[in-house]
Write an enzyme that holds these catalytic residues in place. Structure first.
Site, PDB file in Angstrom:
ATOM      1  N   LYS A 173       0.770  -1.666  -0.187  1.00 45.31           N
ATOM      2  CA  LYS A 173      -0.098  -0.083   0.075  1.00 45.31           C
ATOM      3  C   LYS A 173       0.864   1.701   0.422  1.00 45.31           C
ATOM      4  CE  LYS A 173      -1.758   1.835   3.777  1.00 45.31           C
ATOM      5  NZ  LYS A 173      -1.458   2.821   4.788  1.00 45.31           N
ATOM      6  N   ASP A 200      -4.953   6.367   4.406  1.00 46.99           N
ATOM      7  CA  ASP A 200      -3.871   6.113   4.885  1.00 46.99           C
ATOM      8  C   ASP A 200      -4.726   4.748   5.922  1.00 46.99           C
ATOM      9  OD1 ASP A 200      -0.883   5.564   5.594  1.00 46.99           O
ATOM     10  OD2 ASP A 200      -1.280   5.750   7.688  1.00 46.99           O
ATOM     11  N   HIS A 227      -6.746  -0.815   6.294  1.00 45.67           N
ATOM     12  CA  HIS A 227      -6.965  -2.085   7.369  1.00 45.67           C
ATOM     13  C   HIS A 227      -7.840  -1.819   8.481  1.00 45.67           C
ATOM     14  CE1 HIS A 227      -2.216  -1.900   6.678  1.00 45.67           C
ATOM     15  NE2 HIS A 227      -2.289  -0.545   7.193  1.00 45.67           N
TER      16      HIS A 227
HETATM   17  C1  BG6 Z   1       0.965   2.165   8.037  1.00 40.81           C
HETATM   18  C2  BG6 Z   1       0.687   3.008   8.428  1.00 40.81           C
HETATM   19  O1  BG6 Z   1      -0.095   0.837   7.139  1.00 40.81           O
HETATM   20  O2  BG6 Z   1       0.139   1.021   9.393  1.00 40.81           O
HETATM   21  C3  BG6 Z   1       0.477   4.057   9.228  1.00 40.81           C
HETATM   22  O3  BG6 Z   1       0.290   4.064   6.834  1.00 40.81           O
HETATM   23  C4  BG6 Z   1       0.432   3.248  11.004  1.00 40.81           C
HETATM   24  O4  BG6 Z   1       0.462   5.710   9.359  1.00 40.81           O
HETATM   25  C5  BG6 Z   1       0.275   1.986  10.384  1.00 40.81           C
HETATM   26  O5  BG6 Z   1       1.200   3.918  11.938  1.00 40.81           O
HETATM   27  C6  BG6 Z   1      -0.166   1.369  12.270  1.00 40.81           C
HETATM   28  O6  BG6 Z   1       0.375   0.170  11.505  1.00 40.81           O
HETATM   29  P1  BG6 Z   1       0.086  -1.067  13.441  1.00 40.81           P
HETATM   30  O7  BG6 Z   1       1.115  -2.447  12.798  1.00 40.81           O
HETATM   31  O8  BG6 Z   1       1.419  -0.412  13.665  1.00 40.81           O
HETATM   32  O9  BG6 Z   1      -0.224  -1.235  14.059  1.00 40.81           O
END
Ligand code: BG6
Length: 484
Positions: free
Chosen positions: A148, A235, A240
């Site tokens: 992504k 983002d 997610h």
């Molecule tokens: C990423 C985003 O995909 O996921 C970030 O671009 C974010 O902004 C991150 O901080 C969060 O991932 P995790 O695994 O730390 O929850």
């Protein structure tokens, strides 16, 4: 308990962007840990490819430093680092020209699995795909991995899909959403579909609402330039949170196989109702003492990009009609917490009378920290004096339940890269899923862009703007606490 490591077949993995931040922080330390776990066959090789003019020794040294910096867990000792680094090779490559491609073509073996990780900006996807094809480096069995952001709207995602489809079949394309590689996210499927207990209650008749929270304490920091063009919706929500929503809401797939699972996820995205902007709050963190504001970090004093978003969504199908799904994510919040909470309805009638109190059951699935699952059940408060009801947690933290084995849980990238080598696409997004997710988020983003919507300021270390709490209160509900 000893964790079971299933070795994979021999492979060549080429990492375009092999000197980049993701390669240093995640991909190579992750591969090193899989090597330590004994999962990497003797002949497996990793070839970094990037613009920098390293020789192989220089690249190995560069990666040694990255591993020392970013791989604290499962480290298997200095001699093993050498053995791992020995697997590494490097080709200086010009993604838009001819430099390095013939050398790469010579290095990649055709008689083993080969995979190509595009750890580069999407503007280079087409150039790299074309050259892999033109230099005859890939064949019908090769796999490509892309990261992504997969586009910034439906039109650009379609374009990227078309660029990749010009040279690769969908079955060869692995679109990473690292949330799908998180242990608890997969456990969510095990809990739903491995137990008979929950599924009969998993619907609008018994579930009052569902909350999905991904709160972070970090700000946008050095990523301000990228982030300011994205915001929390692009983002985090489009990918997610959407993936979490799909897994919690989808119908049971007939098999745990890539297309069966992805078909069900796609149906959820397509059944999402358009977002009602009255049930959406955008926020932006303010300065706090020495800690700069979002706008300062983004380098634009007038930025209207959101670093926080809270929204209510609805899924129009028989299972979920009328059940709200509340999504919330933000940066510089009170604590780092990711949780999915299924809040069940109250028991239909209390036989104990009003004084006893009534409590809803809640199933909470914690992604981080302290991964685990808690079911809140109602019991009698111990002692004399009549029947008073209280909540107690039935708590399963992975660390407590699984002991050492929980320590060895591979992180999301480790697992996903190994799935690429195994040829298992279940935990990767299909092209149509990504497009459907953009088709849902685009109108929302367009509408606030059209209205020049300004996000509400919020304090760092808080739970986001007050309006997010008000949005819930209007529905007679409250957000789950974000505990420090
Ligand atoms: C990423 C985003 O995909 O996921 C970030 O671009 C974010 O902004 C991150 O901080 C969060 O991932 P995790 O695994 O730390 O929850």
């Amino acid at each position: 308990m000893v964790s079971r490591v299933i070795p994979v077949d021999d492979f060549d993995l080429v990492i375009f962007g092999g000197t980049g931040d993701l390669a240093r922080r995640k991909i190579l330390p992750g591969l090193y840990r899989r090597f330590c776990a004994g999962q990497m066959p003797d002949g497996a090789r990793i070839i970094g490819a990037a613009r920098t003019d390293y020789d192989t020794d220089g690249y190995r040294q560069f990666i040694r430093e990255a591993i020392e910096e970013f791989s604290e867990k499962n480290d298997c000792g200095p001699e093993r680092i050498d053995a791992f680094l020995h697997r590494l090779d490097y080709v200086a490559i010009d993604a838009k020209g001819t430099g390095g491609w013939p050398v790469l073509a010579q290095k990649v073996r055709r008689n083993v699995i080969n995979a190509f990780y595009f750890s580069v900006g999407p503007s280079l996807f087409g150039d790299i795909a074309e050259r892999l094809h033109a230099y005859d480096i890939t064949d019908d069995d090769s796999r490509i991995v892309v990261e992504k952001p997969f586009g910034r709207d439906l039109a650009s995602a379609r374009q990227l899909n078309a660029v990749l489809a010009a040279h690769f079949d969908e079955s060869q394309i692995y679109r990473i959403d690292h949330y799908l590689g998180k242990e608890t996210v997969q456990n969510l499927m095990a809990v739903r579909f491995g137990n008979i207990l929950f599924e009969p209650l998993w619907n609008a008749q018994f579930v009052d609402h569902i909350q999905i929270t991904v709160a972070e304490t970090v700000g946008v920091g050095g990523r301000g330039e990228y982030y300011d063009k994205s915001g929390a919706m692009r983002d985090m929500v489009q990918n997610h949170l959407m993936q979490l929503l799909c897994l919690i809401a989808m119908e049971p797939p007939s098999r745990f196989d890539p297309d069966a699972v992805r078909d069900e996820k796609l149906k959820v995205i397509r059944a999402l109702e358009p977002v009602d902007l009255h049930h959406l709050v955008r926020g932006q963190y303010e300065a706090d003492g020495d800690s700069p504001s979002y706008r300062e970090e983004a380098g634009d004093p007038r930025s209207r990009t959101e670093s926080f978003i809270a929204m209510r969504c609805h899924i129009s199908n028989w299972r979920w009609a009328g059940t709200p799904f509340y999504l919330r994510t933000g940066k510089r919040m009170r604590a780092r917490t990711s949780e999915i909470a299924v809040v069940f309805k109250d028991a239909p009638h209390s036989i104990f009378g009003a004084d006893a109190g009534r409590h809803a059951n809640v199933l909470s699935i914690r992604l981080q920290p302290n991964e685990g699952i808690t079911l809140k059940v109602t019991i009698k408060e111990p002692g004399p004096g009549g029947m008073r009801l209280i909540d107690v947690p039935l708590d399963m933290s992975f660390a407590d339940a699984l002991g050492d084995e929980a320590e060895d849980i591979p992180d999301a990238y480790e697992r996903l890269i190994m799935d690429v080598i195994r040829g298992n696409q279940t935990l990767f997004m299909r092209g149509d899923e990504v497009e459907a997710a953009w088709a849902w988020t685009d109108p929302v983003i367009e509408s606030w862009e059209r209205r020049h919507d300004v996000p509400k300021p919020y304090e760092q270390g808080s739970t986001g703007p007050e309006d997010a709490a008000v949005m819930m209160h209007r529905d007679g509900r409250r957000w789950r606490e974000i505990k420090v």
